[in-house]
Every structure is written in structure tokens, then in C-alpha cells.
Design a protein around this motif. Structure first.
Motif, PDB file in Angstrom:
ATOM      1  N   PRO A  91       0.831  -1.213   0.000  1.00  0.00           N
ATOM      2  CA  PRO A  91       0.000   0.000   0.000  1.00  0.00           C
ATOM      3  C   PRO A  91       0.860   1.256   0.000  1.00  0.00           C
ATOM      4  CG  PRO A  91       0.024  -0.986   2.176  1.00  0.00           C
ATOM      5  CD  PRO A  91       0.754  -1.943   1.271  1.00  0.00           C
ATOM      6  N   ARG A  92       0.350   2.289  -0.621  1.00  0.00           N
ATOM      7  CA  ARG A  92       1.105   3.548  -0.662  1.00  0.00           C
ATOM      8  C   ARG A  92       1.067   4.264   0.671  1.00  0.00           C
ATOM      9  NH1 ARG A  92      -1.948   3.760  -5.806  1.00  0.00           N
ATOM     10  NH2 ARG A  92      -0.548   2.831  -7.363  1.00  0.00           N
ATOM     11  N   ARG A  93       0.056   3.944   1.494  1.00  0.00           N
ATOM     12  CA  ARG A  93      -0.029   4.531   2.836  1.00  0.00           C
ATOM     13  C   ARG A  93      -0.357   3.410   3.826  1.00  0.00           C
ATOM     14  NH1 ARG A  93      -2.274   8.095  -0.625  1.00  0.00           N
ATOM     15  NH2 ARG A  93      -4.326   7.114  -0.434  1.00  0.00           N
ATOM     16  N   PRO A  94       0.637   2.545   4.120  1.00  0.00           N
ATOM     17  CA  PRO A  94       0.363   1.392   4.990  1.00  0.00           C
ATOM     18  C   PRO A  94      -0.042   1.813   6.392  1.00  0.00           C
ATOM     19  CG  PRO A  94       2.733   1.670   4.665  1.00  0.00           C
ATOM     20  CD  PRO A  94       2.058   2.618   3.731  1.00  0.00           C
ATOM     21  N   ALA A  95      -0.978   1.047   6.980  1.00  0.00           N
ATOM     22  CA  ALA A  95      -1.472   1.370   8.316  1.00  0.00           C
ATOM     23  C   ALA A  95      -1.291   0.220   9.296  1.00  0.00           C
ATOM     24  CB  ALA A  95      -2.954   1.744   8.244  1.00  0.00           C
ATOM     25  N   GLY A  96      -0.781  -0.906   8.840  1.00  0.00           N
ATOM     26  CA  GLY A  96      -0.633  -2.057   9.733  1.00  0.00           C
ATOM     27  C   GLY A  96       0.543  -2.907   9.332  1.00  0.00           C
ATOM     28  N   GLU A  97       0.747  -3.995  10.084  1.00  0.00           N
ATOM     29  CA  GLU A  97       1.853  -4.899   9.819  1.00  0.00           C
ATOM     30  C   GLU A  97       1.648  -5.663   8.520  1.00  0.00           C
ATOM     31  OE1 GLU A  97       3.964  -6.882  13.340  1.00  0.00           O
ATOM     32  OE2 GLU A  97       1.858  -6.838  13.937  1.00  0.00           O
ATOM     33  N   PRO A  98       2.732  -6.150   7.917  1.00  0.00           N
ATOM     34  CA  PRO A  98       2.593  -7.001   6.731  1.00  0.00           C
ATOM     35  C   PRO A  98       1.829  -8.274   7.065  1.00  0.00           C
ATOM     36  CG  PRO A  98       4.868  -6.238   6.978  1.00  0.00           C
ATOM     37  CD  PRO A  98       4.147  -5.864   8.241  1.00  0.00           C
TER      38      PRO A  98
END
Length: 319
Positions: free
Chosen positions: A38-45
Motif C-alpha cells: 500500500p502507498r499509505r500502509p497502516a498495519g503490519e505485513p
């Protein structure tokens, strides 16, 4: 641009993310790993270890729903190599996953092990708990049910006669019967008659196998083959990793009781059954399944979910 030379990055068609499709060779095994970033990650992989007859393109619905929040890795498991000198076992497959994480520079992640991917996920958490922040096992059992055993044995017989590239039957009716036989071990026929999403998943699976050029029983046997009869559940149990074990309430491929038994080997595991669902949760109830995964990964409550029966806390007994 991708950090890997020669690798083409492409935008994800649905999520606000980019895609890299990697291909690896490890100890004679070849496999792919699809990485949605994601271009704006919000959580762990989130690492998804693909189940039987799945590849890195089999989880598009989960990508679409979670790909803008979590980096998602869809890790293929290579087919069984019939050569007797190949060290193809669950430990070797787990080692290949660790190698992939090292190559991609991912020190820790959440792990989802569906169906025949669960033995690899379990071992990964058992042997490398520092690398697994949370674990989800979906459709897990210590031993295959009789129907699965029968299909794999017939597939192995054909594999020995014709090799892994065995073509489909030239007779359309015979081919349709072979496809239906594989579908019948992955889908509860009674549930499919009364539950539309289960019936729709069965139709998708049937069409996918029917239009393929190979023998579906050979393909099913090659996906894990003899490993299904060689200690899917490793001894020693599991502790120290928050774990969710889940399946559909009508699952006959890996029954609710079999999944419950797996949960009982894991300290502090939560066991859930999804309502009006069978074995293929990510296909039958993709929105609800994605919500369940997201909730577990973020530590949200799993109580009173309208699409699940009440969660059960396991009392680990070891194995």
C-alpha cells in the motif's frame, strides 16, 4: 521502481497499492511470491501461505479489501517433486518461506495459513516465533478426511502412470466427473444446495478446473501429495504467538472438530466458526473474512460478530 532488478512494478487495479510479482528458486524448488504494497500502509505485513491448488494470484479478493492497509505477501508452495532424491517436506517448505522473508527484508509479519498452507504457517510460528506477530490458521486438520485421502491416492496413481503433466481426459463427460470429484472434497454439497455463496464458490472452482488443460486429480495430488499423510501437525504445540483458528460451520474438508483440535495445541488460541460458510471462506464470505482478519490483526474485539458463532478460548493440551 522495484528494488529488485528486472522486476516490473504495477499499480493494483483495486487497492491504493503497488504490486511486485517475485519468482524464487530455493533448494531445487521454484515458486512465486506476490507482494502488494500500500502507498499509505497502516498495519503490519500479512503473509498468506497459499493452500492446495492455489498460487500467488488466488487471493485477489483479500488484496482488494486489505491491500490499501497492509502489505500483503501471497507465498506459493511448490508442487511435490516426484523425484525420490528431493528433500521435499514441511520443514523444507517452511525454510523456503523464511528465505523469502529474508530476501524481501521483512523481519516480522502476521501469517495466514489456509488449509494445506497451515502446516507451513504452524511450523514458521513454532520455530521462528520472533518473526510471527500473529497467526491465523484457516481450515486446519491433523489428518485428511477419508474423501480427501481417496482423491489424493487416485491422483497419485495417475501421477505415477502419466507424470505431473498428465492431460485432462479427452472425454468431456469423464473430465467433468474428475473435476466434480475434486470439487466435492472441497465443498460441502449439502451446504451448496442451500447457501448461495457456497454454491457460487463451488461453481467458480469447477469452472477453473474444468477449463484447465491438466488432469484435476493429478493436479490436486501434486499440490501436496504424500505430505498430507506425513505429519501435517508437528509435535510440541505452540505458545507465545497470538493465534486465531477458524473455518466455516459446514466445513467437511477440515471439520470444525478437527480445527478445534488444532486450536487446542496452541496456548491462548481463539477458535471461531463462520456462519453459513464452508471451507473456502475467502471465496464464500470474502467481505466478512477480510473483516475478521483485519480485526484480529489490529487486536479488535471478536465478540458478537454477526457472521460468526461465539468465539471459544482454547485450553492448550499440547500434541
Amino acid at each position: 521502481m522495484s528494488a529488485f532488478p528486472g522486476l516490473q512494478r504495477e499499480p493494483h487495479p483495486f487497492a491504493d497499492a503497488d504490486i511486485d510479482n517475485h519468482h524464487f528458486d530455493h533448494d531445487g524448488m521454484s515458486y512465486g511470491c506476490r507482494v502488494v504494497t500500500p502507498r499509505r500502509p497502516a498495519g503490519e505485513p500479512l503473509l498468506v501461505i497459499a493452500g492446495g491448488m492455489q498460487d500467488m494470484y488466488s487471493w485477489a479478493r483479500l488484496e482488494r479489501r486489505l491491500g490499501s492497509q497492509h502489505q500483503i505477501l501471497i507465498h506459493e508452495i511448490p508442487d511435490v517433486d516426484p523425484a525420490p532424491d528431493k528433500a521435499y517436506n514441511w520443514e523444507a517448505l517452511s525454510s523456503a518461506v523464511v528465505r523469502t522473508l529474508d530476501t524481501l527484508g521483512i523481519p516480522t509479519c502476521c501469517v495466514l495459513g489456509p488449509s494445506a498452507g497451515y502446516p507451513v504457517a504452524y511450523r514458521l510460528a513454532q520455530k521462528h516465533p520472533q518473526r510471527v506477530s500473529r497467526l491465523i490458521l484457516m481450515g486446519a486438520s491433523a489428518h485428511p478426511v477419508t474423501a480427501v485421502t481417496d482423491v489424493v491416492r487416485e491422483g497419485q496413481r495417475r501421477l505415477a502412470l502419466h507424470g505431473p503433466a498428465a492431460p485432462r481426459s479427452p472425454d468431456d463427460a469423464d473430465h467433468a466427473r474428475d473435476v466434480e470429484r475434486v470439487v466435492s472434497v472441497l465443498v460441502n454439497a449439502d451446504a451448496a444446495r442451500t447457501i448461495t455463496p457456497v454454491r457460487a464458490a463451488a461453481r467458480v472452482l469447477f469452472n477453473r478446473l474444468y477449463t484447465a488443460p491438466w488432469d484435476p486429480l493429478v493436479h490436486y495430488a501434486s499440490a501436496r501429495g504424500h505430505l498430507l499423510f506425513e505429519g501435517m501437525l508437528p509435535p510440541g504445540g505452540l505458545s507465545g504467538v497470538p493465534t486465531l483458528v477458524c473455518t466455516g460451520e459446514y466445513d467437511t474438508t477440515t471439520t470444525p472438530e478437527q480445527n478445534r483440535e488444532i486450536a487446542a495445541t496452541i496456548e491462548g488460541a481463539v477458535f471461531l466458526l463462520m456462519k453459513n460458510a464452508d471451507h473456502l471462506l475467502h471465496m464464500e464470505r470474502d467481505a466478512e473474512f477480510a473483516d475478521l482478519v483485519s480485526r484480529f490483526l489490529t487486536g479488535a474485539s471478536l465478540l458478537d460478530l454477526p457472521y460468526c458463532l461465539s468465539p471459544e478460548a482454547s485450553i492448550a493440551t499440547g500434541n
